[in-house]
Write an enzyme that holds these catalytic residues in place. Structure first.
Site: not given
Ligand code: GLN
Length: 473
Positions: A66, A141, A165
């Site tokens: 990532k 994400s 995410s």
């Molecule tokens: N969707 C969640 C956020 O926008 C979690 C994102 C993540 O786990 N990095 O904060």
């Protein structure tokens, strides 16, 4: 044989027998990327020639990372304009661990900017598409990592999980996504979003690969003060034990309003199956679940606003030109460099931390966070694992939620609590909707008991075929 379609443990077996070389694997992976990634946009930094060179110099398996995990001298941008051109001078600890085991770092995967999102639409490189339906999002994400594994452009990948995410995109793309216990895997070199919630984890084609990769990246690290000095079990051995007699809790709060009916059907069937395999599934209550999203968006944005303060044009990436003072340079750089969602989070977080509001919002959120953690402590006094849906809905359409941040935030309603409590969680494929979109089952465990959740996951996977289905791209 298309080697890109195999699992890491399958490939290791063939490599050990001498039937194939790691160059063969690399070639098949490269071919898949060439064929599919124009449509998917899962991979953002990738140099074919370099990948070939690296695989010639090593004997290990190819892996994708990532874009928020530092790889020395390689572009690491969190899919944000503000980090354009940034090449870290050091490797994250997980990267050092992979290199020690001869893994070949193929490239970086797309993500929501700074991991803010559930759809990979806030990337400065444009959205990643879901390999099951190119009009839909892959989740986020870590959408790039999930999509490239699901589409067989990759054998496996690393992601990060702050509120879901890894697990949510795994569910929406039909792969296995594991978020380890907070402190199990070093965060050194993971560009911080919310330091008390972030954890690096894995996206793989099956549970055995998750076990293998978790073992490789785990372990205490003096460079991360939140890394916990516990030993790393040999997960691959333990996951094959039977789950007979295991006590499993099913929280009612996760099956109410807002849960898609196809998702609900698949998850309930999966819970039945796990019961047939010998576990004892019973209802449990996690009464503070309804506050998780609210608590998360205060804690996570507060920490993010502080972590993002370092991006001011002085040390990293983008720097605004034609400015008359350093203050103007800061302002212009941040105005140009951050996308809308990053700005929204900086404003929210700064507000929650500002004097006069700190007690009312931030401190209060911390107290409720403790109650959420207590819910899990009490449940785990009786149960060995907890089963829930991973995501309330299957993959939604690109653009469907971008105008309404609140509905986007609700995508993580089932995954966020695990980060607030610091416990491990894994999402595994457990069915498909009528529209042929993958559904994920989430298995949550006690702190540092990844073994049990992987064991439940492995036993279920062996008894079903969902993880073998691949999108027809
Ligand atoms: N969707 C969640 C956020 O926008 C979690 C994102 C993540 O786990 N990095 O904060």
């Amino acid at each position: 044989m298309e080697l890109n379609k195999l699992t890491a443990h399958g490939l290791k077996h063939l490599l050990d027998k001498g039937d194939i070389s790691n160059i063969d694997i690399c070639n098949d992976v490269l071919e898949a990327i060439e064929k599919k990634d124009k449509a998917l946009n899962a991979i953002v930094h990738f140099d074919k020639e370099k990948a070939i060179e690296k695989s010639k110099a090593s004997k290990g398996l190819p892996i994708f990372i990532k874009d928020n995990i530092c790889v020395k001298d390689e572009l690491t941008t969190c899919s944000s304009k503000i980090l354009s051109g940034f090449r870290p001078p050091y490797n994250a600890t997980v990267i050092e661990k992979l290199l020690k085991k001869d893994f070949v770092l193929m490239g970086k995967t797309n993500m929501d900017e700074f991991a803010f999102g559930s759809s990979t639409e806030s990337s400065c490189y444009g959205p990643t598409k879901n390999p099951w339906d190119l009009e839909r999002i892959p989740g986020g994400s870590s959408g790039g990592s999930a999509a490239c594994v699901a589409a067989d452009e990759a054998i496996f990948a690393l992601g990060s999980d702050t509120g879901g995410s890894i697990r949510q995109p795994a569910a929406l793309c039909g792969v296995v996504g594991l978020k380890p216990t907070y402190g199990r895997v070093s965060r050194y070199g993971l560009i911080a979003f919310a330091s008390s919630l972030d954890q690096i984890g894995t996206l793989t084609k099956d549970v055995e690969d998750a076990a293998l990769l978790l073992k490789t990246i785990s372990g205490h690290d003096a460079m991360d003060s939140t890394s916990v000095p516990v030993s790393t079990p040999d997960y691959s051995l333990k996951i094959k034990d039977s789950i007979k007699g295991l006590r499993i809790g099913v929280p009612q709060e996760y099956f109410g309003q807002g849960l898609d009916s196809d998702v609900k059907d698949s998850v309930l069937k999966a819970i039945d199956k796990i019961g047939q395999l010998g576990a004892k599934c019973e209802k449990v209550s996690l009464p503070h679940t309804e506050y998780a999203v609210a608590v998360y968006y205060i804690v996570a944005t507060a920490e993010a606003s502080s972590n993002l303060a370092r991006f001011d044009g002085v040390q990293y990436g983008l720097r605004a030109k034609d400015v008359k003072s350093i203050e103007e340079m800061y302002k212009k750089t941040r105005a140009l460099g951050f996308g809308d969602e990053a700005k929204r989070r900086i404003i929210l977080g700064t507000f929650a931390l500002s004097s006069g509001y700190y007690d009312a919002y931030y401190l209060r959120a911390l107290r409720v966070r403790t109650l959420i953690k207590k819910d899990f402590d009490e449940a785990f006094a009786k149960f060995d694992a907890i089963l829930t849906p991973t995501s309330p809905t299957p993959a939604f359409k690109i653009g469907e939620k971008t105008q309404d941040p609140l509905t986007m935030y609700l995508s993580d309603i089932f995954t966020i609590s695990a980060n607030l409590a610091g416990i491990p969680g894994v999402s595994i494929p457990c069915g498909f909707t009528k529209e042929n979109l993958p559904v994920g089952l989430q298995i949550l465990g006690k702190p540092f008991d990844e073994e049990t959740i992987l064991k439940v996951a492995y036993n279920y996977e062996q008894a079903t075929e969902w993880h073998k289905k691949r999108p027809d791209l």
